[in-house]
Scaffold this active site. Structure first.
Site, PDB file in Angstrom:
ATOM      1  N   ALA A 112     -80.638  10.358 -94.749  1.00 33.58           N
ATOM      2  CA  ALA A 112     -80.131  11.661 -94.324  1.00 33.58           C
ATOM      3  C   ALA A 112     -80.497  11.829 -92.858  1.00 33.58           C
ATOM      4  CB  ALA A 112     -80.727  12.775 -95.177  1.00 33.58           C
ATOM      5  N   ASP A 201     -75.214   6.636-101.045  1.00 28.12           N
ATOM      6  CA  ASP A 201     -74.817   7.555 -99.979  1.00 28.12           C
ATOM      7  C   ASP A 201     -75.389   8.927-100.301  1.00 28.12           C
ATOM      8  OD1 ASP A 201     -73.355   5.755 -98.493  1.00 28.12           O
ATOM      9  OD2 ASP A 201     -71.504   6.936 -98.525  1.00 28.12           O
ATOM     10  N   ASP A 203     -73.868  11.830 -99.138  1.00 31.70           N
ATOM     11  CA  ASP A 203     -72.790  12.830 -99.190  1.00 31.70           C
ATOM     12  C   ASP A 203     -72.106  12.805-100.563  1.00 31.70           C
ATOM     13  OD1 ASP A 203     -71.775  10.310 -98.735  1.00 31.70           O
ATOM     14  OD2 ASP A 203     -70.129  10.989 -97.446  1.00 31.70           O
ATOM     15  N   HIS A 223     -65.240  -0.041-105.887  1.00 34.20           N
ATOM     16  CA  HIS A 223     -64.824   1.068-105.019  1.00 34.20           C
ATOM     17  C   HIS A 223     -63.650   1.821-105.663  1.00 34.20           C
ATOM     18  CE1 HIS A 223     -63.366   3.254-101.571  1.00 34.20           C
ATOM     19  NE2 HIS A 223     -64.376   2.822-100.836  1.00 34.20           N
ATOM     20  N   GLU A 293     -70.790  -2.060 -95.496  1.00 35.15           N
ATOM     21  CA  GLU A 293     -70.017  -2.297 -96.718  1.00 35.15           C
ATOM     22  C   GLU A 293     -69.313  -3.658 -96.678  1.00 35.15           C
ATOM     23  OE1 GLU A 293     -67.713   0.846 -99.228  1.00 35.15           O
ATOM     24  OE2 GLU A 293     -66.239   0.011 -97.843  1.00 35.15           O
TER      25      GLU A 293
HETATM   26  C1  5GW Z   1     -72.252  10.118 -89.194  1.00 34.96           C
HETATM   27  C2  5GW Z   1     -70.995  10.014 -88.625  1.00 34.96           C
HETATM   28  C3  5GW Z   1     -70.086   9.099 -89.139  1.00 34.96           C
HETATM   29  C4  5GW Z   1     -70.446   8.325 -90.191  1.00 34.96           C
HETATM   30  C5  5GW Z   1     -71.713   8.416 -90.767  1.00 34.96           C
HETATM   31  C6  5GW Z   1     -72.629   9.309 -90.250  1.00 34.96           C
HETATM   32  C7  5GW Z   1     -73.944   9.428 -90.861  1.00 34.96           C
HETATM   33  C8  5GW Z   1     -74.253   8.702 -92.011  1.00 34.96           C
HETATM   34  C9  5GW Z   1     -74.958  10.295 -90.350  1.00 34.96           C
HETATM   35  O1  5GW Z   1     -74.807  10.989 -89.324  1.00 34.96           O
HETATM   36  N1  5GW Z   1     -76.147  10.426 -91.017  1.00 34.96           N
HETATM   37  C10 5GW Z   1     -76.391   9.709 -92.148  1.00 34.96           C
HETATM   38  O2  5GW Z   1     -77.462   9.871 -92.733  1.00 34.96           O
HETATM   39  N2  5GW Z   1     -75.446   8.822 -92.624  1.00 34.96           N
HETATM   40  C11 5GW Z   1     -75.781   8.038 -93.813  1.00 34.96           C
HETATM   41  O3  5GW Z   1     -74.875   6.953 -93.964  1.00 34.96           O
HETATM   42  C12 5GW Z   1     -75.658   8.890 -95.064  1.00 34.96           C
HETATM   43  O4  5GW Z   1     -76.567   8.437 -96.032  1.00 34.96           O
HETATM   44  C13 5GW Z   1     -74.243   8.588 -95.485  1.00 34.96           C
HETATM   45  O5  5GW Z   1     -74.015   8.872 -96.855  1.00 34.96           O
HETATM   46  C14 5GW Z   1     -74.145   7.107 -95.158  1.00 34.96           C
HETATM   47  C15 5GW Z   1     -72.715   6.575 -95.004  1.00 34.96           C
HETATM   48  O6  5GW Z   1     -71.951   7.401 -94.170  1.00 34.96           O
HETATM   49  P1  5GW Z   1     -70.761   8.276 -94.741  1.00 34.96           P
HETATM   50  O7  5GW Z   1     -71.173   8.823 -96.080  1.00 34.96           O
HETATM   51  O8  5GW Z   1     -70.348   9.278 -93.737  1.00 34.96           O
HETATM   52  O9  5GW Z   1     -69.635   7.202 -94.937  1.00 34.96           O
HETATM   53  P2  5GW Z   1     -68.331   7.381 -95.862  1.00 34.96           P
HETATM   54  O10 5GW Z   1     -67.701   6.017 -95.860  1.00 34.96           O
HETATM   55  O11 5GW Z   1     -68.776   7.800 -97.247  1.00 34.96           O
HETATM   56  O12 5GW Z   1     -67.481   8.441 -95.233  1.00 34.96           O
HETATM   57 MN    MN Z   2     -70.400   8.650 -98.062  1.00 34.36          MN
END
Ligand code: 5GW
Ligand code: MN
Length: 343
Positions: A112, A201, A203, A223, A293
């Site tokens: 996070a 993740d 989110d 996926h 990934e």
């Molecule tokens: C911020 C901007 C773009 C992409 C990722 C980030 C981000 C990811 C961040 O600012 N802070 C962060 O802790 N992460 C970590 O990377 C989270 O655990 C997040 O779940 C993981 C993967 O990024 P996601 O979830 O934005 O990627 P997608 O492919 O699920 O959209």
């Molecule tokens: Mn994510």
């Protein structure tokens, strides 16, 4: 008159070959079959991995066939005989008993960084409702903002461990560095505290039971965007210059970076290999199309998971709610990309 060969009347076989000919031919056939049998068997044994695999995967690929909707009590397996976990394919009572007896603790590692701390509360609250209920759990929260980690009431035998790490300016770097950080802490911390480690993740939220049925030496999740897709449309890294490169005639599934795990030893090996690939790419001025990934997907081709989780374990409601899904256990939380990312 005799247009067709009539068994019994003609002298087709006996007429063409002597007894000796027939004897030699049948011996050759038997020999061929035995040789191919032993060749097949030996193929799995040279692999220096606990995960048995068949090297004939390139030929036997039939991915969408594997993913017919599950029927009750039907065990579904990959071509290398790893179970594919859907609702109804396992007996949770028996598994719970087994894992309780072994007194297993599971680590759940999440990142996070920056604004993503906003996802922590819902994530932890729903994990307390659905993740490994009745078992011991350590949450490992990697963050640059430890003061923003919320207080969440935990059940007995469960704890939160906050680990402060540095922030990276590029978001791609945040995603990529997860492999390095998890590798470091597998060796330094996880190995002393937990049997299995799950990486997720942040989110996301739990929406239904995720229990010990997922635990195995090495597991990945199909996926949700690609469970019915053809191999050639998987979004593997396709540039040979990258360490994550996968040619078009390889690959079993497209796995989600958002949920995978295994024993600490296997996660140590996985994160080490992926981190090394990422560093080599950096040196060569290339970055894999889907960051960590892509490297994870490359790894799973040559180190087959011992369990494969169905898309029940990573779902996104933007993809609708198809009939094959009886449970949506772990769901993407909609995010406002512009507002949440960076700063
Ligand atoms: C911020 C901007 C773009 C992409 C990722 C980030 C981000 C990811 C961040 O600012 N802070 C962060 O802790 N992460 C970590 O990377 C989270 O655990 C997040 O779940 C993981 C993967 O990024 P996601 O979830 O934005 O990627 P997608 O492919 O699920 O959209
Ligand atoms: Mn994510």
């Amino acid at each position: 008159m005799y247009l067709f060969f009539i068994p019994g009347k003609g002298r087709w076989v006996k007429g063409c070959f002597t007894k000796h000919n027939l004897y030699v031919m049948s011996c050759t056939i038997v020999l061929c079959f035995s040789l191919s049998y032993f060749w097949n068997m030996s193929n799995g044994t040279w692999q220096n991995t606990p995960v048995k695999m068949y090297n004939t995967m390139r030929m036997t690929y039939k991915n969408p066939e594997l993913l017919k909707p599950p029927r009750n009590d039907v065990l579904m397996v990959t071509p290398w005989l790893a179970p594919i976990i859907w609702d109804g394919t396992y007996n949770l009572e028996i598994l719970n008993e087994q894992f309780r007896q072994r007194n297993v603790t599971t680590g759940l590692a999440v990142f996070a960084i920056k604004k993503y701390v906003v996802f922590l509360k819902k994530f932890l609250e729903t994990a307390e409702m659905y993740f490994m209920v009745g078992h011991k759990v350590n949450y490992y929260i990697f963050t640059d903002r430890p003061q923003d980690v919320p207080e969440v009431a935990l059940r007995e035998g469960r704890k939160v461990v906050v680990l402060q790490i540095q922030n990276y300016s590029r978001w791609q770097e945040i995603c990529l560095r997860r492999m390095e950080v998890m590798n470091h802490f597998s060796q330094q911390l996880f190995i002393n505290e937990v049997s299995y480690l799950v990486s997720a993740d942040i989110d996301m939220r739990f929406n239904d039971e995720v229990g010990v049925e997922i635990l195995s030496d090495l597991f990945g999740t199909i996926h949700p965007g690609f469970y019915a897709a053809e191999r050639r449309s998987f979004t593997y890294e396709r540039r040979p210059a990258s360490q994550a490169y996968v040619p078009h005639d390889e690959g079993d599934f497209y796995y989600a970076g958002a949920f995978f795990g295994g024993t600490v030893k296997e996660i140590y090996k996985l994160t080490k290999k992926c981190h090394e690939g990422i560093m080599m790419d950096k040196k060569n001025g290339i970055e894999a199309v889907w960051q960590e990934e892509s490297h994870l997907n490359k790894y799973f081709i040559y180190h087959k998971p011992t369990k494969v989780l169905s898309p029940e374990y990573v779902w996104d409601d933007n993809l609708g709610r198809p009939n094959i899904l009886r449970k949506r256990r772990f769901l993407a939380v909609p995010k406002n990309h512009a507002a949440i990312r960076n700063k």
